[in-house]
Design an enzyme around this catalytic site. Structure first.
Site, short mmCIF file in Angstrom:
data_model
loop_
_atom_site.label_atom_id
_atom_site.label_comp_id
_atom_site.label_asym_id
_atom_site.label_seq_id
_atom_site.Cartn_x
_atom_site.Cartn_y
_atom_site.Cartn_z
N LYS A 1 0.89 -1.22 -0.02
CA LYS A 1 0.08 -0.03 0.05
C LYS A 1 0.87 1.18 0.16
O LYS A 1 0.49 2.19 -0.50
CB LYS A 1 -0.93 -0.01 1.31
CG LYS A 1 -2.08 -0.86 1.10
CD LYS A 1 -3.32 -0.57 1.90
CE LYS A 1 -4.36 -1.65 1.73
NZ LYS A 1 -5.62 -1.54 2.45
N LYS B 1 -3.62 -11.53 -7.09
CA LYS B 1 -4.83 -11.75 -6.37
C LYS B 1 -6.10 -11.00 -7.15
O LYS B 1 -5.70 -9.63 -7.37
CB LYS B 1 -5.08 -11.57 -4.93
CG LYS B 1 -4.88 -10.13 -4.42
CD LYS B 1 -5.32 -9.97 -2.98
CE LYS B 1 -5.45 -8.55 -2.32
NZ LYS B 1 -5.75 -8.39 -0.99
N LYS C 1 -10.21 -5.52 -5.46
CA LYS C 1 -11.22 -4.21 -5.36
C LYS C 1 -10.60 -3.08 -6.22
O LYS C 1 -10.91 -2.36 -7.09
CB LYS C 1 -11.72 -3.92 -4.22
CG LYS C 1 -12.41 -4.65 -3.23
CD LYS C 1 -12.61 -3.87 -1.84
CE LYS C 1 -12.64 -5.00 -0.72
NZ LYS C 1 -12.75 -4.57 0.48
P1 TYM Z 1 -10.55 -6.73 2.64
O1 TYM Z 1 -11.64 -5.75 2.94
O2 TYM Z 1 -9.34 -6.46 1.99
O3 TYM Z 1 -11.06 -8.35 2.50
C1 TYM Z 1 -12.22 -8.84 3.19
C2 TYM Z 1 -12.26 -10.17 3.02
O4 TYM Z 1 -11.86 -10.82 1.87
C3 TYM Z 1 -10.59 -11.53 1.62
N1 TYM Z 1 -10.25 -11.62 0.17
C4 TYM Z 1 -10.09 -12.49 -0.60
N2 TYM Z 1 -9.77 -13.91 -0.24
C5 TYM Z 1 -9.63 -14.51 -1.34
N3 TYM Z 1 -9.27 -14.26 -2.55
C6 TYM Z 1 -8.91 -12.79 -2.75
N4 TYM Z 1 -8.75 -12.63 -4.06
C7 TYM Z 1 -9.48 -11.93 -1.90
N5 TYM Z 1 -9.54 -10.40 -1.63
C8 TYM Z 1 -9.82 -10.55 -0.35
C9 TYM Z 1 -9.66 -10.99 2.74
O5 TYM Z 1 -8.90 -11.99 3.13
C10 TYM Z 1 -10.78 -10.68 3.96
O6 TYM Z 1 -10.99 -11.77 4.68
N6 TYM Z 1 -7.85 -5.79 6.76
C11 TYM Z 1 -8.99 -6.66 6.47
C12 TYM Z 1 -10.39 -6.14 7.20
C13 TYM Z 1 -10.26 -6.30 8.65
C14 TYM Z 1 -10.41 -7.53 9.19
C15 TYM Z 1 -10.45 -7.17 10.49
C16 TYM Z 1 -10.48 -9.01 9.06
C17 TYM Z 1 -10.31 -5.48 9.69
N7 TYM Z 1 -10.11 -5.84 10.67
C18 TYM Z 1 -10.51 -8.29 11.77
C19 TYM Z 1 -10.59 -9.80 10.01
C20 TYM Z 1 -10.65 -9.34 11.12
C21 TYM Z 1 -9.12 -6.28 4.99
O7 TYM Z 1 -8.75 -5.41 4.64
O8 TYM Z 1 -9.83 -7.01 4.35
#
Ligand code: TYM
Length: 334
Positions: free
Chosen positions: A115, A197, A200
């Protein structure tokens, strides 16, 4: 563990449009295992402002995301679905945990490095301490299990390290959480570059399936997906494009990759891609319909937000007060 029940916490950022990766890597598993735990599903809007956001857009996306959790099948009466910014315990615990986290640990986080490279003009302290806020999210609810995709594993590890360090000093304050990864779908790759990967923030709209994509668009994107030259449906590291499509298909249908290989034995890429596209479109359609329906029910959603804010705050305060006492803050006089 809260009130004698095993606890589950997870969250998603309200930035960009959710992709099939978010759905198969996380949201779908959330729904599948929700009944086994006391659950907290958070819209992590505090995390979102580590990169610049348009306030009106962020507010709308946060609301849409909360609605989508429900549309995907999480019953808001049973699952605590809420906004991170409505529960001040997240930020308060995060501050305390910052004082138990080392710069060196945070410097090793690959997501921070990625990032920071992407937003070179805005490498703020929030971006750096992002994993500490994530640790606070998880530890605030004494979570036993955290369903996430593969890309969050490093953040889960640092959460465990921080919790163990804190417990080592003050006794058993935090439950040590475990990650929950689905068998398939834990890392969905870009349809245009299977080495990356699905994300978004990808600029190429053909690289990702968005949860709100129309069936035609979904099928078109799968038809255009980059594949390899072997022309057989085989699950192998040498065919990353097809491997990704098999992962997607298996995750959607509940079949194993081997069963998928068998089903398409002797068939061409064209037929396989069509089947993947149709299965994904069929999976998302009911979620999309439910989302559109729920979006119109303003007072229902408002009621959910209010009730769940209270519930989340109640449990968050329980942990926070315990932690504040442990570290030596003066007691409150009532
Ligand atoms: P975020 O918002 O980027 O993604 C949300 C969830 O989607 C999963 N994910 C994927 N899984 C498989 N393949 C992909 N291409 C893919 N892209 C995203 C992510 O692994 C995630 O589970 N930091 C976290 C949000 C967060 C969080 C937490 C998660 C904040 N606090 C506490 C768990 C527990 C994030 O940015 O996820």
């Amino acid at each position: 563990m809260l009130d004698g029940k095993k606890t589950l916490f997870s969250g998603m950022q309200a930035t960009g449009t959710l992709t099939l990766g978010n759905y198969l890597g996380a949201l779908k598993n959330w729904v599948d295992i929700a009944d086994e735990y006391m659950t907290f599903y958070c819209v992590v809007d505090l995390h979102s402002i580590t990169v610049r956001q348009d306030p009106a857009v962020l507010r709308k996306r946060a609301r849409d995301l909360l609605t989508l959790y429900i549309a995907a099948g999480l019953d808001p009466e049973k699952n605590c679905i809420y906004y991170q910014s409505h529960v001040s315990g997240h930020a308060e615990l995060s501050w305390i945990l910052n004082c138990f986290t080392y710069m060196g640990e945070l410097n090793r986080m690959t997501q921070f490095k990625d990032k920071a490279a992407k937003h070179a003009d805005n490498i703020n302290a929030g971006l750096f301490t992002y994993p500490v806020l994530m640790a606070a999210d998880i530890l605030l609810f004494q979570s036993d299990v955290v369903p996430v995709g593969m890309d969050q594993m490093q953040h889960l590890e640092i959460t465990r390290d921080i919790a163990q360090r804190f417990n080592g000093i003050y006794g058993d304050v935090f439950t040590i959480p475990e990650a929950y990864l689905g068998k398939t779908g834990k890392k969905i790759m870009s349809l245009q570059d299977p080495a990356k990967k699905m994300s978004k923030s990808d600029e190429n709209p053909n690289a990702s399936i968005y949860l709100m994509d129309e069936p035609d668009a979904i099928i078109r994107k799968f038809k255009r997906a980059v594949t390899d030259s072997e022309a057989c449906v085989r699950y192998s590291e040498d065919q990353p494009g097809i491997k990704n499509l098999i992962d997607i298909y298996s995750s959607v249908t509940g079949k194993t990759p081997e069963e998928t290989e068998k089903e398409f034995d002797g068939k061409g890429y064209g037929e396989f891609k069509m089947a993947v596209g149709e299965s994904v479109a069929a999976l998302l359609k009911p979620v999309q319909d439910k989302f559109n329906e729920l979006s119109k029910e303003k007072s229902y959603i408002d009621g959910i937000i209010k009730a769940n804010d209270e519930k989340a705050n109640y449990y968050a305060l329980k942990t926070l007060r315990k932690v504040q006492k442990k570290v030596g803050f003066p007691e409150r006089i009532r």
